[in-house]
Each structure stands twice: as C-alpha cells, then as structure tokens.
Design an enzyme around this catalytic site. Structure first.
Site, mmCIF file in Angstrom:
data_model
loop_
_atom_site.group_PDB
_atom_site.id
_atom_site.type_symbol
_atom_site.label_atom_id
_atom_site.label_comp_id
_atom_site.label_asym_id
_atom_site.label_seq_id
_atom_site.Cartn_x
_atom_site.Cartn_y
_atom_site.Cartn_z
ATOM 1 N N THR A 30 19.383 20.638 -35.376
ATOM 2 C CA THR A 30 18.950 19.455 -34.642
ATOM 3 C C THR A 30 20.162 18.692 -34.123
ATOM 4 O O THR A 30 21.143 18.514 -34.841
ATOM 5 C CB THR A 30 18.077 18.485 -35.475
ATOM 6 O OG1 THR A 30 17.968 17.241 -34.781
ATOM 7 C CG2 THR A 30 18.689 18.199 -36.840
ATOM 8 N N MET A 64 19.876 10.408 -27.023
ATOM 9 C CA MET A 64 18.755 10.798 -27.879
ATOM 10 C C MET A 64 18.996 10.439 -29.341
ATOM 11 O O MET A 64 20.132 10.322 -29.789
ATOM 12 C CB MET A 64 18.510 12.290 -27.759
ATOM 13 C CG MET A 64 17.665 12.658 -26.548
ATOM 14 S SD MET A 64 17.357 14.446 -26.537
ATOM 15 C CE MET A 64 15.959 14.539 -25.419
ATOM 16 N N ASP A 77 20.046 15.710 -33.666
ATOM 17 C CA ASP A 77 19.936 14.380 -34.274
ATOM 18 C C ASP A 77 20.785 14.229 -35.535
ATOM 19 O O ASP A 77 21.055 13.117 -35.968
ATOM 20 C CB ASP A 77 18.475 14.072 -34.633
ATOM 21 C CG ASP A 77 17.609 13.938 -33.395
ATOM 22 O OD1 ASP A 77 18.159 13.656 -32.312
ATOM 23 O OD2 ASP A 77 16.383 14.127 -33.508
#
Lengths: 423, 423
Positions: A146, A194, A148
C-alpha cells in the site's frame, strides 16, 4: 511438517502501486525454485475473479515479461475491492467461501498468496481460518502492499517508497516553478496527496526540503486536527517571508470535530468509507478568500501510485523480496501470516523480512507517531525524515521506447475452467 | 551593420516550463563565444524586476550551475506576468518604457533576450519598436517558450515536448492502474491537462496509446465544442467495451456557447483571462451522476510544466539551440524577431532554427488543425501523433541525490544598482 505438493495461486487486491507487480515477480521467481510447487497460477481481479474461476497460467508468460513486472505499475493480474464480509453479509460470505474452496480444490491450490493492504490481509486471514476449519490443507501468506504505509507491525509497506519518491520530487519541482514566479503579490500552491487516515505519504513530501526551495512550507496530516486560523496565519507567515508557500495536504485531513475537509459524505466506496475529493480545493478557496493570495491546486490522484517511471529501486527490491519470502515461508509450512519488513540497521540501512500473524494486521491502521511531527503540527520532523529517506533511494534502469517508459503486459493464458459458472 | 559592443540581458517571463532554463543556458553559452558581448546579466522576474533594476551577474555563476540549468525546472531567473500595456494603461506603460530604457542605458544593455510565450513576445516587440523610436541601439530577440505549444509560425515551442512526455507517461501509468482495478461495475478517470485555448498538450496524451492499454479512450480539446450527450455516450461505449475509460481533458474545454466548463468567471489573472480550475471535476460529476460509473480525477496543474525528471532530451537540446540562435541572430545585427523552429525532415526528424518578425507572433494563437482531429472530435488522429511523437524522444541522464533529482540554484550575485529606486 509434511511436505505439501500442489499448485500455487497468487492474486492482487485493492489499490495498485508502482511496485505491486514486483511482489508477484518475487512469488513467481521463488516458486520456480521449489519442486513442491507444480503449477503457478494467477487469479484475475483478486478474490472476485477467483470466485469466477478466472485463473491464468503464469508459467506460460515469457521470462522477459516476469522481469518486466518489476518495473510495471498497476495490477498486472487485476485487483478488486470485493470483500468476503461475514459481519455484514453472512449468507453471501458463507456462499463465497464454499465457492472459493471449490475453486481451490478443483485446481489443487495448496499455496495462496494475496498481495494487498489492510482489507486484503483480513481476507487472507479469513481464508486461512476457513481452511483450518474445513481441514483443507493450504498455506496462506499475505504480501503487504500500500502506498499509504499504514499497515501495523511492518517497518513500512512496499509501494510507499516509490509513491514517496514521486510525491517529494513533484513537490520539489512545483516549488521551483511557483518559487520562480513569485513576486510581491505572493503565491500559494496546494498539492493534495493520497492517504485517507494516515499521513505517511503526505508527510513524505517533507523530503523535498533538501532540494533547497524550502518547500513544502506546510504539511497537513490527517493525524493532526486542522485549525483554520493557525493554518491561515502560517500561510501568511510563509508568503510574507518567501513570497510563496507550497502546502502538501493529505486528502483525509479533518477538523477538530473529526469532519473531513474534502469529504463528500453522500458517496461511499465498497468498504463503506466516504469518498474524498476536495481537500486541496477547499483549502485553496480558503487561502484565496481570506488572504487574497493567488492559489493553485495540484491533485495527484491515481498518478501518485502508478508513477513507476520514478519508482524507488529500494522499494522494487524489497517488494520482490516480500514475494520471495512469502513463498519460502509457505514452503516451510507456515500459514496465516503476513510478510513484514524489519529494519535492523539505520546507517547503512538494512531491512529483512519476517512474519506476523494475519490476525494482528487486519483492520488496524498504523499512524505517524505524535513525536515525529513538529510541535505546531505543520511539518513532520527529523525523526520522520530519517525514517523515510532510505525508502526513496535508488533508481531503476528504465527502458524507454518512442519517448515513453516501456511497460509489460501479460499474455494471460487462461487456465481451463472445470466448474459450473458461479450461481 | 556596425558592430555593437555592450552588455547582454536575458530574462524569463510567464509560466515556467521544464526547459525554460535550458534556453538561458544556451544564451549564456553562445554569448561567451562573442567578444562584442561584454557582461552577461540576468534580469530577475522578467520586466518586473528589470524595472526595479534587479539584475544579476551571470558570469559569477559556476560553470556547473550553467550546465545544471539545462535540467532544472522553474524559472531560475524568476518570471513575471507583468505587462507593459499601452492600450489599457497608456500612462503607466509610457512611464515603464522610460524606466526600462533608463535601466538599459545605465547598464549599457545592447542585447536583450526575453524567453516567454505570446504575451512576452508582445512585450519584446514593443521594446524593439521603442528602441527604434528612441534611437537606442539594442538588439531584441524573443526566445519561444510555452508548454501550450500555441505560438504561431514555429513548428512547436520549447517546453511542449517535455510536458507532453510527462502527460503521456502519466496517462499511460494511470491507465495501467485503473485498467487493473476495473471490474464489471466499470471505472472512469478524468485527467485535467493545462491549455487554456489550444489543446496541444491535452492532445499529446494520445501518445500513451502505444503503451497498449488503449488509453486515453477520449481526449477533449478546447478546439472542439463539448457535447454532453455525445461525450456520455462515448464514455458508456468505452466502459462497456473495456470496463474502464480514461479521459484526458484540456482545462479550457468549452460548450457550444463558448462557455468554459471549468471556469470560475469571478477570478481573472493579470492578463484578464478567467482562471480555470474545474473541468475534470465538472466532467466527473457528470459521468458519476448520469452514468453511475465510479469516476476519479487527476489535476496535474503546475506539476506538468515542472516535471524536469521526465524531460524530453530533444526538447532540452532544442531549447538550448533556440537560446544560442537568438544570440547569433543579435550578433548578426537582427532585432525584433523571435527564434522559431522549422521542421525540415520527418524521418529522420530534423529541426533547425530561423527567425520570425515579432509582430507576427504577438497575441496570436496557434490551434490544432481541424484535420488532425478524428471525425467524432474525441481523439487527435495519426497526423497529430506523427507530429508529436519526435518531440518527446530521448531522456537526459539525471543526477539523483538522496533519491531525488538534483536541481540547480543560481548564486544570483547582484549587479550594483546605479539608478534611484523606481518611483
């Protein structure tokens, strides 16, 4: 542990990254070393495709294509956001599980690797426990992925380093652009990055500060409640001092009441999270309106997780390593684990793989520690930089064709279906 | 033509590009070859800074910094959007011209090079005519620069090729990302690309189609009136066929009534143009609302004109070439011209420089020819591709430091001011 002979299935899930295919390449390469593994299959579009028996034969792919996967963004096998949800839809979930094990049985799948983020690790965990319950012998290992960087128990996640390298480069370049244009009137640019809950990627923009422009001047993290007054004062201070201000903001920044600045509450994704779109636009209107400073926005969107042309070589190598480690763990008889990265040394940087129980991963989110953020909350501090810097290092040798990076497409030779279509 | 001995002044104007500094490097390098040119000065922030007598001594810069300029985005000398406007503000304009020639005289500026787009070429033209009128001997040559590629009489503009390479790469990468995620529900991504009136840069995204994803599926150009019904039908057709649809849209697309889809009419820039922000968001709401297809946006903003990490080597070389040609033209006694690029051969590609009267350039806009666009108006055609492809070719060898491209900052050693501050 008895030796387990059978076929391997690898699949991808959730939002792609620049290096999600590198982990698949790692799985394929390592699998080729072990005689216990007979066929190497790919599941198209994750669990969703596997339920439809959409498998491809990865041994039919060219060797150069497997190599090319290391440098190709997007999910070469396809992903899904399909969730087997026993809590919300127990009947559907039970039916899905029956079907899934039918597919596993029909194709003698004994090794299953799922490359994904939080939700996908949860799926892997459920499949592992179902297998135990059903007494179906299979080794299930999750491979982290990911941009993130929000998975717990791993030093960082494959995909993050490449996205961070792209974000930091973009912020440095935009700062050179706007800095060169800035006159006494002042100028501001807000770059939306993001990260719904965790601000790792927005935070990584701070690496751009070594480029000498002083940007980003402000980094807004979802971990820090947004304070309009303090923010506007900070922007004004920066514009007064430098004539321009570059703000990097996480898409999921929230006010003190916990409301997301850019959320449109009326739209939900498949997992029930609100869809975000407008943090940067909201901030731009604020700066323009309250400070009368000319403000522009950049919304990197999908580009930031697909920018393989600026991938971190270290990230590529570690992603491959995670895929390889998953196969080795399964061969050694482990199941129900996620591969994690453990940083053993800072200088020189060194990371090795280890395993973590999947039950410890699912649906838990790893945020930036409070003491890695400046006191005023507007910048990640030196601890963050020290952590982040090694992850963006190194550049792969890309092949360009006609001026564009050459990426790989798989031939996707289908595995014959043997089951009735899904009811 | 009598030989003209004196100092050189180079400045930059308007929106920067990834290669606007490469032209300055070309000017400096060529100037060093000619004994007629004594000092080499840079004007900070274009005309705006020159009026304030903000000059720097470019001979004080390190040789490596001059070389580094070729690969550094943003305007290293700073730009401005300041306009000497005799039509709207004749008194201010007259005062500005007096001051400008005071500065020229005070520093014996006899060679003036202005790197910029339409508006800047207009400024150069006015300065040239003023010089003739005032009988002040100076050679004024405009150097073209704009990612918009909308200057007339030149085959293309420096800056366009690099932006096009970045845009096409980004569209290809985003397509791999969204294409891998697409399931039967369908997905759409709309990428907003700069270009107020001309769609060259939005159009350049079509080069991504060689990457094999089929994207962009639709390109919306400001040259083609936007038809909502036809657009939605086209998106639906593409989603039905491929499960996903990537739309590249120019920020300045207009409906049949000539109204910009994303314009906020209440905000104007210094030249009186409306500020655009939301074409992609407007389209996304449309697709999401009318077709119920999950739609995300990417707004590249300043990033697309600053992405030197993905510059076109050909663009860099041609930008340097334009700077060099400007100096050679001035040394030969020419004034009142813009350097232009003339494509003499398609295969192998070859471009040379020539000169065009500045009066032919100013405030005129070069649009995509109608017969370079598909009949349904949704894609640039093969003629466009053939034109565009050579401009994105070649990759410079970038130096990375700590994972980020190393860019150059000038020392900016000021030239002593000799005039009273501007009144």
């Amino acid at each position: 542990m008895a030796e387990l002979v059978g076929n391997l299935l690898v699949a991808q899930s959730g939002g792609p990254t620049a290096v999600i295919n590198a982990s698949v390449a790692g799985v394929i390469r390592e699998a080729g070393k072990h005689g216990l593994i007979e066929e190497i299959y790919g599941g198209l579009n994750g669990i969703f495709g596997i339920l439809n028996e959409d498998l491809i034969d990865l041994n039919e792919e060219k060797n150069s294509a497997i190599e090319g996967l290391k440098y190709t963004p997007g999910a070469a096998l396809g992903t899904c956001r399909y969730k087997i949800d026993f809590k919300k839809k127990p009947e559907n979930a039970a039916r899905d599980m029956d079907r899934l094990f039918e597919v596993f049985q029909a194709h003698n799948i004994r090794y299953f690797f799922y490359v994904g983020g939080n939700d996908s690790q949860d799926t892997s965990n459920q499949i592992h426990h179902e297998a135990v319950k059903r007494n179906y012998e299979i080794r299930v290992i999750g491979v982290p992925k990911t941009i993130d960087n929000d998975l717990p128990h791993t030093d960082h996640t494959p995909g993050f380093g490449s996205a961070a390298k792209y974000v930091a480069t973009t912020v440095a370049e935009v700062a050179l652009d706007i800095g060169g244009m800035a006159t006494d009137e002042g100028a501001c640019c807000i770059i939306e990055i993001m990260g719904r809950t965790a601000g790792w990627l927005a935070g990584s923009s701070v690496l751009a500060r070594t480029a000498g422009t002083g940007a980003p001047h402000i980094v807004l993290l979802p971990e820090v409640p947004f304070n309009e007054e303090a923010f506007l004062a900070k922007v004004k201070e920066q514009v007064d001092a430098h004539k321009f201000c570059v703000v990097a903001c996480g898409e999921g920044i929230k006010n003190a009441a916990g409301e997301e600045l850019g959320a449109d509450k009326s739209r939900l994704d498949a997992f029930g999270h609100p869809v975000l779109s407008g943090a940067a636009e909201t901030l731009a209107e604020l700066v323009q309106g309250k400070l009368n400073t000319k403000t522009r926005t950049v919304k990197l969107g999908y580009a930031q997780r697909a920018a393989a042309h600026l991938a971190s070589l270290r990230d590529i190598e570690e992603s491959v390593m995670c895929g390889e480690a998953a196969v080795r763990a399964a061969i050694e008889g482990r199941s129900g684990f996620m591969v994690k990265l453990v940083r053993s040394s800072e200088d020189p940087y060194h990371c090795a793989t280890d395993l973590q129980d999947l039950g410890d991963i699912a649906n838990s989110v790893h945020l930036i520690p409070k003491d890695w953020i400046s006191e005023d909350g507007f910048l990640p501090n030196e601890k963050f930089v020290q952590y982040c810097r090694p992850l963006i290092e190194g550049e792969p040798k890309l092949v360009f064709e006609g001026g564009l990076p050459r990426y790989t497409t798989l031939d996707r030779v289908p595995v014959d279906k043997v089951l009735q279509p899904r009811g």
